[in-house]
Design an enzyme around this catalytic site. Structure first.
Site: not given
Length: 414
Positions: A92, A370, A400
């Site tokens: 991510c 996302h 994160c």
């Protein structure tokens, strides 16, 4: 050390990440990124033959997203063949890491003009089997020797584990999700994203998507309360060929933990498609072409920590980048921390003792989605636009990642 300036940031709207249903789902990943490249080139008069490197984040680098999609997208966009490109994966955090690496090269004096960014077509990657993605459903990719050292459950299970250990309730995480939707709705209605968003045009000239597709305005505590938690349903499912379940994986490190499952579709990040790009340059290059920089990279950092809990590193990363910059949280006007799951943002605000009114002020991934490898670059652009809109100076962006890491960047307006 040389300065690294941010000249511009652009992105697609985020489309629902379901094959055949999302407005962007028919695009090849490289073609979608090329659309952003075309847009950011046009509005900046970008001389692509001058680009030293293109650094692109993408998490699932197989099939349509394999074979160095960053380089291929630049060629697709008609950019000069002199503009080399590389694609990286920090899960991510790939979109922030792409900007950090580009900034580091410029600050070191090795490059003068770089393009950072990211892309992820989750409508495509959702169709891939676990074997096609990484061997199974865990971060370790089926490496049983690594699993013996660092058991790494599904990220959603990690979110529920953190909520359990830190005492966050279902009401706590749902309340943050409702607020994310409320802020996103206000931002969209008032055009807060308009400066960065480039409408995506199909090759036949029709509009594919010119607005955020994922948000659910009108979300309430009552509507979220009706949603069933998700990750408790994974606990007894065999992970891979080993036959081990996620419950057994968790108990390797936390044998006595009784997980309070609090996350569901409404308080977790949305599955979407998207791409983003950032133009970054040295002062000398910006001056030579007459660009007026919008911001300067103040400091960058990356933190690592416990791979089993996996999602806890935004706080250490923020502390690390602040210490490296000689700053405190009081010196930061706005914060962006990716809402991978509600507990990540909730813990970030609580542990750093932040004013919630300074964090994710335009909503976050729970409302907007996302697109894994692109999100970090999107957030940098969102931060820059909001600092300008509010006439503020300094912002910190972090998120994160799988494997227990977090990149961070501090930018300041010029």
């Amino acid at each position: 050390m040389a300065d690294c300036y941010i000249i511009d940031a652009a992105r697609t709207p985020r489309g629902i990440g379901k094959a055949g249903k999302g407005a962007l789902s028919h695009f090849h990943s490289g073609r979608l990124l090329a659309k952003v490249f075309e847009g950011i080139q046009g509005r900046n008069g970008l001389r692509t033959e001058d680009i030293d490197d293109i650094v692109i984040g993408c998490s699932t680098q197989v099939g349509n997203q394999g074979s160095d999609v960053g380089r291929m997208a630049a060629l697709d966009a008609g950019w000069s063949t002199k503009a080399s490109g590389v694609t990286l994966d920090r899960f991510c955090g790939s979109g922030i890491t792409s900007a950090n690496i580009a900034a580091a090269n410029i600050m070191a004096g090795m490059d003068d003009l770089c393009i950072a960014g990211g892309v992820e077509m989750m409508s495509y990657t959702a169709q891939l089997s676990g074997a096609d993605r990484n061997g199974n459903r865990t971060v370790d990719g089926g490496n049983l020797h690594l699993r013996d050292q660092h058991p790494q459950p599904h990220q959603g299970i990690c979110a529920d584990m953190i909520a359990t250990l830190d005492g966050f309730t279902r009401e706590d995480v749902d309340a943050l999700a409702v607020e994310s939707q409320r802020r996103a709705q206000i931002a969209i209605e008032n055009g807060h994203f308009d400066k960065s968003v480039i409408p995506v045009i199909n090759d036949d000239g029709s509009v594919a998507l010119d607005r955020e597709e994922f948000p659910r305005p009108g979300t309430t505590m009552e509507s979220l309360a009706e949603l069933k938690t998700v990750f408790d349903q994974f606990m007894d499912v065999p992970i891979d060929h080993s036959g081990e379940t996620f419950d057994q994986l968790v108990k390797r490190k936390y044998p006595d933990m009784k997980i309070n499952h609090v996350h569901h579709a409404g308080n977790s990040s949305g599955v979407v498609d998207g791409a983003a790009a950032i133009v970054m340059a040295s002062k000398e290059y910006a001056d030579s072409v007459g660009w007026q920089p919008r911001a300067r990279v103040k400091c960058i950092a990356t933190a690592g920590g416990d791979p089993t809990l996996m999602l806890n590193e935004p706080v250490p990363a923020a502390k690390k980048v602040l210490a490296r910059a000689g700053m405190t949280t009081e010196d930061i006007d706005l914060f962006e921390v990716n809402e991978a799951f509600s507990v990540v943002a909730a813990k970030f605000i609580r542990d750093l003792e932040l004013d919630p009114g300074k964090v994710n002020v335009n909503g976050g991934a729970m409302a907007l989605g996302h697109p894994i490898g692109a999100t970090g670059s999107i957030l940098i652009g969102t931060m820059l636009d909001e600092l300008e809109r509010r006439d503020l100076n300094t912002g910190l962006v972090t998120m994160c990642t799988g494997g227990g890491m977090a990149p961070a960047i501090i930018i300041e307006r010029v």
